[in-house]
Design an enzyme around this catalytic site. Structure first.
Site, PDB file in Angstrom:
ATOM      1  N   SER A 261       0.829  -1.206   0.000  1.00  0.00           N
ATOM      2  CA  SER A 261       0.000   0.000   0.000  1.00  0.00           C
ATOM      3  C   SER A 261       0.865   1.258   0.000  1.00  0.00           C
ATOM      4  CB  SER A 261      -0.895   0.023   1.248  1.00  0.00           C
ATOM      5  OG  SER A 261      -1.639  -1.156   1.337  1.00  0.00           O
TER       6      SER A 261
HETATM    7  N1  SAH Z   1      -0.781  -5.313   3.700  1.00  0.00           N
HETATM    8  C1  SAH Z   1       0.018  -5.556   2.504  1.00  0.00           C
HETATM    9  C2  SAH Z   1      -0.693  -5.177   1.232  1.00  0.00           C
HETATM   10  C3  SAH Z   1      -1.581  -6.273   0.824  1.00  0.00           C
HETATM   11  S1  SAH Z   1      -2.172  -6.322  -0.833  1.00  0.00           S
HETATM   12  C4  SAH Z   1       1.361  -4.886   2.601  1.00  0.00           C
HETATM   13  O1  SAH Z   1       1.636  -4.182   3.588  1.00  0.00           O
HETATM   14  O2  SAH Z   1       2.184  -5.106   1.724  1.00  0.00           O
HETATM   15  C5  SAH Z   1      -3.507  -7.459  -0.521  1.00  0.00           C
HETATM   16  C6  SAH Z   1      -3.102  -8.876  -0.245  1.00  0.00           C
HETATM   17  O3  SAH Z   1      -4.264  -9.601   0.094  1.00  0.00           O
HETATM   18  C7  SAH Z   1      -2.477  -9.588  -1.435  1.00  0.00           C
HETATM   19  O4  SAH Z   1      -1.221 -10.057  -1.085  1.00  0.00           O
HETATM   20  C8  SAH Z   1      -3.449 -10.736  -1.716  1.00  0.00           C
HETATM   21  O5  SAH Z   1      -2.801 -11.933  -2.142  1.00  0.00           O
HETATM   22  C9  SAH Z   1      -4.099 -10.927  -0.359  1.00  0.00           C
HETATM   23  N2  SAH Z   1      -5.397 -11.608  -0.367  1.00  0.00           N
HETATM   24  C10 SAH Z   1      -6.380 -11.547  -1.321  1.00  0.00           C
HETATM   25  N3  SAH Z   1      -7.431 -12.297  -0.962  1.00  0.00           N
HETATM   26  C11 SAH Z   1      -7.129 -12.857   0.244  1.00  0.00           C
HETATM   27  C12 SAH Z   1      -7.808 -13.747   1.134  1.00  0.00           C
HETATM   28  N4  SAH Z   1      -9.036 -14.243   0.862  1.00  0.00           N
HETATM   29  N5  SAH Z   1      -7.187 -14.105   2.282  1.00  0.00           N
HETATM   30  C13 SAH Z   1      -5.945 -13.639   2.576  1.00  0.00           C
HETATM   31  N6  SAH Z   1      -5.256 -12.802   1.772  1.00  0.00           N
HETATM   32  C14 SAH Z   1      -5.836 -12.410   0.619  1.00  0.00           C
END
Ligand code: SAH
Length: 232
Positions: free
Chosen positions: A82
């Site tokens: 993010s």
């Molecule tokens: N918090 C992260 C940004 C995450 S981007 C950071 O600091 O870098 C969103 C993430 O959610 C992605 O890696 C994606 O693979 C994950 N994601 C998507 N659907 C999901 C689910 N059902 N359960 C767990 N993770 C999920």
């Protein structure tokens, strides 16, 4: 260890010995001043951890130069780290305290979890994509974030064995806040999540009071990657 690594290590030592500030630390000072404080984030301990956490080390090597820019950065597997301001804004809204147990859905790079780990007692974080879960766990271990626990799994189910959580943060966007997660929120707890479709999301804050009554408010528009149904 190849010659480039030796060179990099040498640079760190020279900076330390001469008492100069390494370039990434100056970039973080600027990031916090221009992108975060300038937009009204005031929580002092949050600003401090964002100044000291080496955000570039959470990124794949090829995109590290973009780590301190004012936008999200792709990290592979259709995930992004993010934007720094969004990490700060969501953390301020979440209001983690030193005694809190926190659940994060969407570990991604592990950066948001590392920030939370420095403001709370323990962070449990779930990532659907196995390779991202593994690399985030490696980064967090290398940087000694020992109170952050990563698990590969489906965030829609939460982490019932460790519930209840004082704070829950979603960094992927579901169409609606999953009921399992509201159930796993402690009394006096708070959940922050981007809720909506892939092109329009509200940043939603859900509070559970001391008697378990739930209230909900929307605080503004954001854009996150969708939270995918597990098993797909
Ligand atoms: N918090 C992260 C940004 C995450 S981007 C950071 O600091 O870098 C969103 C993430 O959610 C992605 O890696 C994606 O693979 C994950 N994601 C998507 N659907 C999901 C689910 N059902 N359960 C767990 N993770 C999920």
């Amino acid at each position: 260890m190849g010659p480039t690594r030796w060179l990099a290590l040498g640079t760190v030592l020279v900076f330390k010995a001469s008492g100069q500030t390494p370039p990434d630390s100056r970039e973080r000072e600027r990031m916090v001043a221009e992108q975060i404080e300038a937009r009204g984030i005031r929580r002092a301990d949050l600003l401090r951890v964002m100044r000291v956490t080496p955000r570039h080390l959470f990124l794949p090597e090829g995109v590290r130069a973009l780590a301190y820019r004012d936008h999200p950065v792709p990290i592979g597997h259709s995930a992004t780290i993010s934007q720094p301001y969004i990490v700060a804004l969501m953390t301020e809204l979440l209001a983690p305290q030193k005694r809190h147990r926190v659940l994060e859905i969407g570990t991604g790079s592990g950066y948001q979890a590392a920030i939370l780990g420095q403001l709370a007692a323990e962070v449990y974080t779930i990532e659907l994509e196995p390779e991202l879960a593994a690399s985030a766990a490696r980064t967090l271990r290398a940087l000694k974030h020992t109170n952050v626990i990563v698990r590969q799994g489906d965030g829609y189910l939460g982490w019932p064995e460790r519930a209840p959580f004082d704070r829950i943060i979603l960094t992927a966007s579901p169409p609606e806040v999953p009921t399992a997660l509201i159930d796993q929120l402690a009394n006096d707890g708070r959940l922050v999540a981007p809720v909506g479709t892939s092109d329009a999301q509200d940043l939603v804050v859900i509070d559970k009071d001391a008697r378990g009554k739930v209230t909900r408010r929307a605080t503004g528009q954001v854009l996150f990657v969708p939270m995918r149904p597990g098993g797909k």
